[in-house]
Design a protein around this motif. Structure first.
Motif, PDB file in Angstrom:
ATOM      1  N   ARG A   8       0.816  -1.201   0.000  1.00  0.00           N
ATOM      2  CA  ARG A   8       0.000   0.000   0.000  1.00  0.00           C
ATOM      3  C   ARG A   8       0.856   1.261   0.000  1.00  0.00           C
ATOM      4  N   TYR A   9       1.899   1.263   0.832  1.00  0.00           N
ATOM      5  CA  TYR A   9       2.766   2.423   0.937  1.00  0.00           C
ATOM      6  C   TYR A   9       4.205   2.016   0.658  1.00  0.00           C
ATOM      7  N   GLU A  10       4.981   2.942   0.142  1.00  0.00           N
ATOM      8  CA  GLU A  10       6.363   2.669  -0.195  1.00  0.00           C
ATOM      9  C   GLU A  10       7.288   3.591   0.575  1.00  0.00           C
ATOM     10  N   THR A  11       8.516   3.119   0.768  1.00  0.00           N
ATOM     11  CA  THR A  11       9.510   3.921   1.477  1.00  0.00           C
ATOM     12  C   THR A  11      10.268   4.801   0.485  1.00  0.00           C
ATOM     13  N   LEU A  12      11.058   5.719   1.040  1.00  0.00           N
ATOM     14  CA  LEU A  12      11.890   6.566   0.189  1.00  0.00           C
ATOM     15  C   LEU A  12      12.814   5.709  -0.665  1.00  0.00           C
ATOM     16  N   ALA A  13      13.437   4.687  -0.068  1.00  0.00           N
ATOM     17  CA  ALA A  13      14.339   3.818  -0.828  1.00  0.00           C
ATOM     18  C   ALA A  13      13.597   3.115  -1.958  1.00  0.00           C
ATOM     19  N   ASP A  14      12.362   2.650  -1.687  1.00  0.00           N
ATOM     20  CA  ASP A  14      11.565   1.981  -2.719  1.00  0.00           C
ATOM     21  C   ASP A  14      11.333   2.904  -3.919  1.00  0.00           C
ATOM     22  N   VAL A  15      10.935   4.151  -3.627  1.00  0.00           N
ATOM     23  CA  VAL A  15      10.591   5.073  -4.708  1.00  0.00           C
ATOM     24  C   VAL A  15      11.840   5.477  -5.486  1.00  0.00           C
ATOM     25  N   VAL A  16      12.925   5.746  -4.778  1.00  0.00           N
ATOM     26  CA  VAL A  16      14.169   6.119  -5.465  1.00  0.00           C
ATOM     27  C   VAL A  16      14.613   5.001  -6.407  1.00  0.00           C
ATOM     28  N   ASN A  17      14.590   3.779  -5.924  1.00  0.00           N
ATOM     29  CA  ASN A  17      15.017   2.658  -6.768  1.00  0.00           C
ATOM     30  C   ASN A  17      14.034   2.376  -7.899  1.00  0.00           C
ATOM     31  N   SER A  18      12.759   2.717  -7.674  1.00  0.00           N
ATOM     32  CA  SER A  18      11.788   2.608  -8.769  1.00  0.00           C
ATOM     33  C   SER A  18      12.136   3.594  -9.876  1.00  0.00           C
ATOM     34  N   VAL A  19      12.526   4.815  -9.491  1.00  0.00           N
ATOM     35  CA  VAL A  19      12.940   5.806 -10.487  1.00  0.00           C
ATOM     36  C   VAL A  19      14.206   5.328 -11.198  1.00  0.00           C
ATOM     37  N   CYS A  20      15.139   4.741 -10.438  1.00  0.00           N
ATOM     38  CA  CYS A  20      16.365   4.199 -11.044  1.00  0.00           C
ATOM     39  C   CYS A  20      16.035   3.195 -12.131  1.00  0.00           C
ATOM     40  N   THR A 164      10.395   6.622  14.090  1.00  0.00           N
ATOM     41  CA  THR A 164       9.270   6.987  14.964  1.00  0.00           C
ATOM     42  C   THR A 164       8.012   7.056  14.114  1.00  0.00           C
ATOM     43  N   ALA A 165       7.218   6.009  14.158  1.00  0.00           N
ATOM     44  CA  ALA A 165       6.066   5.892  13.259  1.00  0.00           C
ATOM     45  C   ALA A 165       5.023   6.981  13.492  1.00  0.00           C
ATOM     46  N   THR A 166       5.026   7.585  14.689  1.00  0.00           N
ATOM     47  CA  THR A 166       4.046   8.631  14.987  1.00  0.00           C
ATOM     48  C   THR A 166       4.535  10.019  14.595  1.00  0.00           C
ATOM     49  N   LEU A 167       5.748  10.098  14.031  1.00  0.00           N
ATOM     50  CA  LEU A 167       6.293  11.384  13.588  1.00  0.00           C
ATOM     51  C   LEU A 167       5.993  11.568  12.106  1.00  0.00           C
ATOM     52  N   TYR A 168       5.182  12.580  11.804  1.00  0.00           N
ATOM     53  CA  TYR A 168       4.820  12.867  10.420  1.00  0.00           C
ATOM     54  C   TYR A 168       5.665  14.034   9.910  1.00  0.00           C
ATOM     55  N   LYS A 169       6.168  13.904   8.685  1.00  0.00           N
ATOM     56  CA  LYS A 169       7.078  14.900   8.139  1.00  0.00           C
ATOM     57  C   LYS A 169       6.638  15.317   6.739  1.00  0.00           C
ATOM     58  N   ASN A 170       7.198  16.440   6.264  1.00  0.00           N
ATOM     59  CA  ASN A 170       6.923  16.868   4.890  1.00  0.00           C
ATOM     60  C   ASN A 170       8.186  16.797   4.040  1.00  0.00           C
ATOM     61  N   GLU A 171       9.146  15.979   4.485  1.00  0.00           N
ATOM     62  CA  GLU A 171      10.344  15.714   3.696  1.00  0.00           C
ATOM     63  C   GLU A 171      10.890  14.346   4.086  1.00  0.00           C
ATOM     64  N   ALA A 172      11.149  13.515   3.096  1.00  0.00           N
ATOM     65  CA  ALA A 172      11.699  12.186   3.344  1.00  0.00           C
ATOM     66  C   ALA A 172      13.217  12.260   3.279  1.00  0.00           C
ATOM     67  N   SER A 173      13.881  11.759   4.319  1.00  0.00           N
ATOM     68  CA  SER A 173      15.344  11.852   4.382  1.00  0.00           C
ATOM     69  C   SER A 173      16.006  10.532   4.764  1.00  0.00           C
ATOM     70  N   LYS A 174      15.216   9.550   5.220  1.00  0.00           N
ATOM     71  CA  LYS A 174      15.754   8.256   5.612  1.00  0.00           C
ATOM     72  C   LYS A 174      15.221   7.181   4.667  1.00  0.00           C
ATOM     73  N   ASN A 175      16.010   6.143   4.471  1.00  0.00           N
ATOM     74  CA  ASN A 175      15.593   5.072   3.561  1.00  0.00           C
ATOM     75  C   ASN A 175      14.228   4.506   3.923  1.00  0.00           C
ATOM     76  N   GLY A 176      13.974   4.361   5.226  1.00  0.00           N
ATOM     77  CA  GLY A 176      12.728   3.748   5.669  1.00  0.00           C
ATOM     78  C   GLY A 176      11.586   4.709   5.891  1.00  0.00           C
ATOM     79  N   ASP A 177      11.769   5.998   5.608  1.00  0.00           N
ATOM     80  CA  ASP A 177      10.649   6.937   5.695  1.00  0.00           C
ATOM     81  C   ASP A 177       9.553   6.475   4.749  1.00  0.00           C
ATOM     82  N   ALA A 187       6.749   8.202  -8.013  1.00  0.00           N
ATOM     83  CA  ALA A 187       7.882   7.764  -8.825  1.00  0.00           C
ATOM     84  C   ALA A 187       7.791   8.307 -10.251  1.00  0.00           C
ATOM     85  N   LEU A 188       6.596   8.304 -10.830  1.00  0.00           N
ATOM     86  CA  LEU A 188       6.440   8.820 -12.186  1.00  0.00           C
ATOM     87  C   LEU A 188       6.753  10.313 -12.254  1.00  0.00           C
TER      88      LEU A 188
END
Length: 251
Positions: A8-20, A164-177, A187-188
């Motif tokens: 359902r949801y993807e991590t920053l690493a997932d999306v970056v590698n999808s673009v790759c 911290t799963a309860t921390l919501y952000k407006n920028e992804a900076s970690k692989n597992g975000d 990705a598109l």
């Protein structure tokens, strides 16, 4: 019984590698820790894409509910400001209600209406009058007794922190975000943005994104069926929050 393995949801690493994969660049085992300028640029493209996508449609994952207890601090107070939620981006239109009197609140006043009504003495109010200014929500002539103002809004917190799963952000900076927006659309759009940043032709990538976006939006939520030929009308179709009685439903 069938079983499913749907992400359902993807991590920053997932999306970056999808673009790759989409541009034929080698995948990275640690995108967030990479110093490769291509990967660094790709992470920037993913964040830009998610930020843009957030404002393009009221995605159901980003809708939150809020409420305020609106009351004058002193009798006859002209106006009062309340803080908006820390993650507030925009209101979902026509979701504002005064639950104390069980009816909707009308749309926000324009700046002209606000100033015109302020000049009236005394100010006659029949409902909560409000507007957004200075990143706060202001109420004109707040009531002497508390009224509960409820609303829905779009949150800026489009990803959750990897640690911290309860921390919501407006920028992804970690692989597992984890991105709360549609990873495929992100990705598109990130691919198109990456190509623009790199000076490449992004026309085809942009076309692919908008085609997928239009399809997603068209199927994301239900909608009323419009009957252009007349016919049977549902008996409760014209009962809504503005005209429904509070009692007497039992006949």
């Amino acid at each position: 019984m069938p079983t499913y393995a749907i992400t359902r949801y993807e991590t920053l690493a997932d999306v970056v590698n999808s673009v790759c994969q989409k541009i034929g660049f080698p995948a990275s085992a640690d995108p967030a820790g990479s110093t490769d300028p291509v990967i660094v640029k790709m992470i920037s493209a993913v964040n830009d894409a998610a930020t843009d996508l957030l404002t393009m449609y009221p995605w159901q994952e980003m809708i939150r509910e809020g409420s305020l207890s609106v009351v004058a601090e002193t009798p006859g107070q002209e106006e009062r400001a309340y803080d908006l939620p820390a993650d507030y981006l925009s209101f979902v239109d026509q979701t504002q209600n005064d639950t104390s009197v069980k009816r909707p609140v009308w749309n926000p006043l324009t700046a002209m209406d606000w100033q015109s009504i302020k000049r009236l003495t005394p100010i006659v109010t029949f409902e909560l009058m409000w507007r957004v200014r200075e990143n706060k929500i202001w109420f004109l002539s707040p009531p002497d007794s508390a009224h509960t103002f409820t609303y829905e809004y779009i949150s800026q917190g489009w990803c959750t922190d990897a640690d911290t799963a309860t921390l919501y952000k407006n920028e992804a900076s970690k692989n597992g975000d984890t991105l709360l927006l549609d990873g495929y659309l992100v990705a598109l759009l990130a691919r198109a943005k990456f190509q623009e940043m790199s000076g490449f032709d992004s026309a085809f990538a942009t076309r692919d994104f908008y085609r997928a976006f239009d399809n997603r939006v068209g199927q994301w939520a239900g909608a009323s069926i419009l009957n252009m030929a007349g016919g049977v009308v549902h008996p409760f179709r014209f009962i809504n929050g503005r005209n429904a009685p509070q009692t007497g439903y039992g006949g």
